[in-house]
Design a protein around this motif. Structure first.
Motif, PDB file in Angstrom:
ATOM      1  N   PRO A 171       0.807  -1.182  -0.015  1.00  0.00           N
ATOM      2  CA  PRO A 171      -0.016   0.045  -0.076  1.00  0.00           C
ATOM      3  C   PRO A 171       0.884   1.406  -0.018  1.00  0.00           C
ATOM      4  O   PRO A 171       1.918   1.398   0.504  1.00  0.00           O
ATOM      5  CB  PRO A 171      -0.868  -0.121   1.274  1.00  0.00           C
ATOM      6  N   PRO A 172       0.343   2.393  -0.572  1.00  0.00           N
ATOM      7  CA  PRO A 172       1.182   3.475  -0.555  1.00  0.00           C
ATOM      8  C   PRO A 172       1.381   4.260   0.735  1.00  0.00           C
ATOM      9  O   PRO A 172       0.378   4.058   1.702  1.00  0.00           O
ATOM     10  CB  PRO A 172       0.401   4.422  -1.788  1.00  0.00           C
ATOM     11  N   LYS A 173       2.506   5.131   0.721  1.00  0.00           N
ATOM     12  CA  LYS A 173       2.977   5.768   2.099  1.00  0.00           C
ATOM     13  C   LYS A 173       2.705   6.972   2.118  1.00  0.00           C
ATOM     14  O   LYS A 173       2.672   7.728   2.985  1.00  0.00           O
ATOM     15  CB  LYS A 173       4.298   5.204   2.797  1.00  0.00           C
ATOM     16  N   THR A 174       2.778   7.655   0.920  1.00  0.00           N
ATOM     17  CA  THR A 174       2.557   9.023   0.730  1.00  0.00           C
ATOM     18  C   THR A 174       1.436   9.599  -0.265  1.00  0.00           C
ATOM     19  O   THR A 174       1.091   8.199  -1.137  1.00  0.00           O
ATOM     20  CB  THR A 174       3.768   9.593   0.166  1.00  0.00           C
ATOM     21  N   ARG A 175       0.824  10.762  -0.109  1.00  0.00           N
ATOM     22  CA  ARG A 175      -0.114  10.933  -1.254  1.00  0.00           C
ATOM     23  C   ARG A 175       0.195  10.830  -2.728  1.00  0.00           C
ATOM     24  O   ARG A 175      -0.607  10.519  -3.538  1.00  0.00           O
ATOM     25  CB  ARG A 175      -0.675  12.389  -0.676  1.00  0.00           C
ATOM     26  N   GLN A 176       1.480  11.427  -3.023  1.00  0.00           N
ATOM     27  CA  GLN A 176       1.783  11.193  -4.615  1.00  0.00           C
ATOM     28  C   GLN A 176       1.982   9.844  -4.868  1.00  0.00           C
ATOM     29  O   GLN A 176       1.303   9.694  -5.886  1.00  0.00           O
ATOM     30  CB  GLN A 176       3.010  12.056  -4.502  1.00  0.00           C
TER      31      GLN A 176
END
Length: 426
Positions: A171-176
């Motif tokens: 899963p992504p850790k940053t908004r970008q």
């Protein structure tokens, strides 16, 4: 809003004085306020907040530990609870301890109906570790009136199969990174994310991440601030994310219910409380075991995104004859033993960041707890309910997503918020 209350001590000063006062007391068992030893403490809890088994365990344990006190716990319905609590706070025979929504505390304090629990909060309840989204709305005019009980907030629920097919292993850790992954997922018949256009609680988190807010108080007057550069950046991110799916721009997440949309199997992500997964699996049993969770990503990998924290605070009726017993009930329910029990029983986030390990074994609740550490609540104006009654934030979002100029629409919405928060208006 014109400030009709002339006493506005600073919160930090109030807490400092409370801590200093502690040193003058002979012991933690000595509580200010009246009431003879013994008696019956009347407690109102809300439907669905705690199971019958939990309430039975708590009542038996409390009465065993406090042999001079009896508990009278009754369960109330959420529908119409505002008017019922307002009446109860004026009733000399009303409940002594009441569970209220965390964003409702300010309006009850403003009506003069709650006991100030600042001293107990600083001395006995470890308030320095409370979740901000529960603690801050329980604070008003420099005093702590609401004691955090439990929290719940939104996370990202995702379809593991669709993530795997897109080659996304973590899963992504940053908004970008979240945007980049969602663009990869938004392909063919798959929606990268289903995000309704009027999900204003989610928007609030993006605005807070940028350093903005929905409304601010200055010199006793509340003003809408959706038109600040920071708030506009939050709306811009929401617009980018919402475009990576087919969420309706002119409806909220319940029209249609996003759980039903996700259950069809062609949506990669939704933003919802973890309990929504049960509704999804009931709608489509084939998705059992295929749902994952992660906190809403923040601007940097080190911090999850800010989220709106819902939940409940415990309050004590002003002037109760059972103040000492009522405070003991609040201390017990908000203490470590029963916080862990409630969190494990009901899949809630405990009221302190230091108790998050109690739910680490449940993936959805653990993701929720990570986000709750950076949780916030709606502005603490007693008139905030007036904003939500005819919510200009929803209309603003739909207009922007429909092609309207963000700055112009934000300014108009801010004006409507300011008008709704003006306590001197008609």
């Amino acid at each position: 809003m014109t400030d009709v209350n002339p006493r506005r001590p600073r919160i930090a000063l109030s807490l400092t004085l409370a801590l200093a006062s502690t040193a003058l007391l002979p012991g933690c068992g000595v509580l200010p306020g009246g009431g003879d030893d013994g008696g019956t403490v009347k407690v109102w809890l809300m439907r669905g907040s705690a199971s019958d088994a939990f309430m039975k365990r708590f009542e038996e344990d409390f009465e065993k530990r406090h042999g001079d006190l009896d508990l009278d716990i009754s369960v109330q319905e959420w529908t119409g609870i505002g008017e019922k609590v307002e009446a109860a706070l004026k009733d000399d025979d009303g409940p002594d301890v009441i569970e209220v929504g965390n964003t409702q505390v300010a309006q009850y304090v403003d009506q003069g109906g709650l006991e100030d629990l600042t001293l107990e909060s600083a001395r006995d309840l470890g308030m320095e570790d409370w979740l901000p989204g529960l603690a801050e709305p329980g604070r008003y005019d420099g005093g702590q009136y609401g004691v955090p009980w439990y929290a719940a907030n939104r996370v990202v629920i995702y379809n593991k199969d669709l993530f795997g097919e897109a080659g996304i292993e973590q899963p992504p850790k940053t908004r970008q990174q979240w945007l980049a992954d969602t663009r990869r997922l938004d392909s063919g018949a798959t929606q990268g994310i289903y995000l309704a256009g009027q999900d204003w609680y989610t928007l609030a988190g993006f605005i807070w991440d940028e350093g903005g807010d929905l409304a601010k108080e200055k010199a006793g007057t509340w003003q809408g601030v959706l038109d600040t550069p920071a708030a506009l950046r939050g709306m811009d991110f929401y617009q980018q994310l919402q475009a990576l799916g087919d969420g309706p721009p002119d409806a909220d997440e319940e029209h249609p219910p996003q759980a039903e949309v996700f259950a069809k199997g062609d949506v990669a992500q939704i933003i919802a409380v973890p309990g929504t997964a049960r509704a999804i699996e009931e709608e489509n049993p084939k998705l059992k075991g295929k749902l994952g969770y992660f906190p809403i990503p923040g601007k940097t990998a080190g911090k999850p995104g800010a989220v709106f924290t819902g939940g409940s605070d415990l309050v004590v009726r002003d002037g109760t004859d059972e103040r000492k017993g009522a405070v003991e009930v609040v201390k017990a329910l908000a203490g470590e033993k029963w916080q862990k029990d409630l969190a494990r029983t009901m899949d809630y986030v405990p009221n302190k960041t230091t108790l998050a390990s109690a739910v680490s074994g449940e993936a959805g609740v653990a993701a929720m707890a990570a986000g709750a550490a950076r949780g916030r609540a709606t502005p603490t104006s007693p008139q905030w309910a007036e904003v939500e009654a005819d919510n200009p934030i929803k209309a603003y979002m739909s207009k922007v997503l429909g092609g309207g100029d963000p700055a112009r629409e934000a300014k108009a919405a801010s004006g409507r918020i300011t008008k709704a928060l003006d306590a001197t208006g008609p």
